[in-house]
Design an enzyme around this catalytic site. Structure first.
Site, PDB file in Angstrom:
ATOM      1  N   SER A  15       4.007 -10.688  49.696  1.00 24.43           N
ATOM      2  CA  SER A  15       5.375 -10.800  49.168  1.00 24.43           C
ATOM      3  C   SER A  15       6.053  -9.441  49.055  1.00 24.43           C
ATOM      4  O   SER A  15       7.263  -9.369  48.868  1.00 24.43           O
ATOM      5  CB  SER A  15       5.314 -11.439  47.781  1.00 24.43           C
ATOM      6  OG  SER A  15       4.506 -10.634  46.935  1.00 24.43           O
ATOM      7  N   TYR A  46       5.896 -14.212  44.754  1.00 23.33           N
ATOM      8  CA  TYR A  46       5.343 -15.507  45.157  1.00 23.33           C
ATOM      9  C   TYR A  46       4.666 -16.212  43.975  1.00 23.33           C
ATOM     10  O   TYR A  46       4.631 -17.432  43.915  1.00 23.33           O
ATOM     11  CB  TYR A  46       4.266 -15.311  46.229  1.00 23.33           C
ATOM     12  CG  TYR A  46       4.723 -15.059  47.652  1.00 23.33           C
ATOM     13  CD1 TYR A  46       6.063 -15.133  48.030  1.00 23.33           C
ATOM     14  CD2 TYR A  46       3.773 -14.771  48.637  1.00 23.33           C
ATOM     15  CE1 TYR A  46       6.433 -14.903  49.352  1.00 23.33           C
ATOM     16  CE2 TYR A  46       4.137 -14.558  49.956  1.00 23.33           C
ATOM     17  CZ  TYR A  46       5.474 -14.612  50.319  1.00 23.33           C
ATOM     18  OH  TYR A  46       5.831 -14.399  51.628  1.00 23.33           O
ATOM     19  N   CYS A  77      -2.630 -11.464  50.523  1.00 21.76           N
ATOM     20  CA  CYS A  77      -2.014 -11.963  49.298  1.00 21.76           C
ATOM     21  C   CYS A  77      -2.835 -13.152  48.824  1.00 21.76           C
ATOM     22  O   CYS A  77      -3.047 -14.105  49.579  1.00 21.76           O
ATOM     23  CB  CYS A  77      -0.588 -12.409  49.621  1.00 21.76           C
ATOM     24  SG  CYS A  77       0.243 -13.263  48.273  1.00 21.76           S
ATOM     25  N   ASN A  78      -3.296 -13.093  47.586  1.00 26.05           N
ATOM     26  CA  ASN A  78      -4.091 -14.209  47.051  1.00 26.05           C
ATOM     27  C   ASN A  78      -3.255 -15.470  46.886  1.00 26.05           C
ATOM     28  O   ASN A  78      -3.730 -16.571  47.139  1.00 26.05           O
ATOM     29  CB  ASN A  78      -4.666 -13.824  45.687  1.00 26.05           C
ATOM     30  CG  ASN A  78      -5.774 -12.795  45.796  1.00 26.05           C
ATOM     31  OD1 ASN A  78      -6.948 -13.134  45.860  1.00 26.05           O
ATOM     32  ND2 ASN A  78      -5.401 -11.537  45.843  1.00 26.05           N
ATOM     33  N   CYS A 187      -5.021 -10.280  42.654  1.00 26.90           N
ATOM     34  CA  CYS A 187      -3.692 -10.192  43.279  1.00 26.90           C
ATOM     35  C   CYS A 187      -3.644  -8.818  43.921  1.00 26.90           C
ATOM     36  O   CYS A 187      -4.039  -7.824  43.295  1.00 26.90           O
ATOM     37  CB  CYS A 187      -2.611 -10.332  42.207  1.00 26.90           C
ATOM     38  SG  CYS A 187      -0.954  -9.812  42.731  1.00 26.90           S
ATOM     39  N   THR A 188      -3.177  -8.764  45.160  1.00 27.35           N
ATOM     40  CA  THR A 188      -3.243  -7.488  45.876  1.00 27.35           C
ATOM     41  C   THR A 188      -2.362  -6.418  45.228  1.00 27.35           C
ATOM     42  O   THR A 188      -2.655  -5.229  45.335  1.00 27.35           O
ATOM     43  CB  THR A 188      -2.873  -7.672  47.359  1.00 27.35           C
ATOM     44  OG1 THR A 188      -1.622  -8.357  47.457  1.00 27.35           O
ATOM     45  CG2 THR A 188      -3.947  -8.454  48.082  1.00 27.35           C
TER      46      THR A 188
END
Ligand code: DGL
Length: 266
Positions: A15, A46, A77-78, A187-188
């Site tokens: 995102s 997101y 992205c998780n 989360c990245t």
């Protein structure tokens, strides 16, 4: 295609800036690979969005990356992995690397038997998270911690500011006081908060997924004979769906040299 002779780029998306934490590791491990990174900043964040909406974005971005001739796509992205990676694998004839919070190594490494998973609501709501917890989380107390506003801070380039410190303290103080000795970055974006978390909670081990995901991408490229030629020069192209200038301005604060930002043309 001969082994180690595929000059096409690797696609990656998130995102916003979060997936750059994966890109950073990937470029370190595979400096000859070209990467096209799609930052979907027009739809950031997101995390709180309906999974159907995130899935639509993942499909549209994948089409764009396929158009850019991507040979493999890393869903960096998780939240997007939770919403879409299974469907992406069904619909597109290209290898994908997805992500899921590091529940398995956390459960193994915890001495207290309690771990905290820091992630977005979208990641916690997905089947992927439920299945890794069922498979690897038995016998471990798992605290789900939703990172309110943390991705927003990182997206603004705030990773080790007083506001960032305050936000990680507020998010994690409860679970750490309850005995959690491992914090999983699910989360990245949160990978960039690692120094702030480590400074606030010195006794806690912080586990991210940047390196394992980058390693998985490298292994898959090798396995499928998709590695870049030996004389290839790595490069980075950015596609940004929102404000390009704002995104580029954030890069140096996240450890990307201005040269790299300048390199990144549309
Ligand atoms: N970086 C994304 C992830 O790994 C989420 C950030 C957002 O909420 O957009 O989950």
């Amino acid at each position: 295609m001969l082994e180690g002779m595929d000059p096409r780029p690797v696609g990656m998306f998130d995102s916003g800036v979060g997936g750059l934490s994966i890109l950073r590791e990937f470029r370190r491990l595979a400096p000859r690979e070209r990467t096209v990174y799609f930052a979907d900043t027009a739809y950031f964040p997101y995390g709180p969005r309906d999974p159907g909406e995130v899935r639509k974005r993942a499909f549209a971005i994948t089409r764009r990356l396929v158009e850019a001739d991507a040979k493999l796509i890393v869903v960096a992205c998780n939240t997007a992995s939770a919403a879409a990676v299974a469907d992406l694998r069904q619909l597109f004839d290209i290898p994908f690397v997805g992500m899921v919070p590091a529940v398995k190594p956390a459960a193994r490494a915890s001495r207290s038997g309690r771990v905290a998973i820091l992630a977005t609501p979208g990641t916690f709501d997905g089947d992927l998270y439920t299945s890794v917890v069922e498979e690897f989380g038995r016998g471990t107390a798992i605290d789900r911690v939703v990172g309110h506003d943390l991705a927003e801070l990182v997206e603004r380039g705030e990773t080790d500011t007083p506001a960032a410190r305050e936000a990680v303290r507020a998010a994690l103080a409860g679970t750490v006081a309850n005995g959690a000795d491992i914090v999983v970055l699910g989360c990245t974006h949160y990978e960039f908060l690692e120094p702030a978390i480590a400074a606030e909670f010195p006794g806690v081990t912080v586990l991210g997924t940047g390196e394992p995901v980058a390693k998985r991408a490298c292994a898959l490229l090798a396995e499928l004979g998709l590695e870049a030629p030996p004389d290839a020069q790595g490069a980075l192209d950015l596609i940004i769906s929102g404000n390009r200038e704002a995104f580029l301005e954030t890069l140096p604060g996240l450890g990307f040299a201005p040269r790299e930002a300048a390199e990144a043309q549309p």
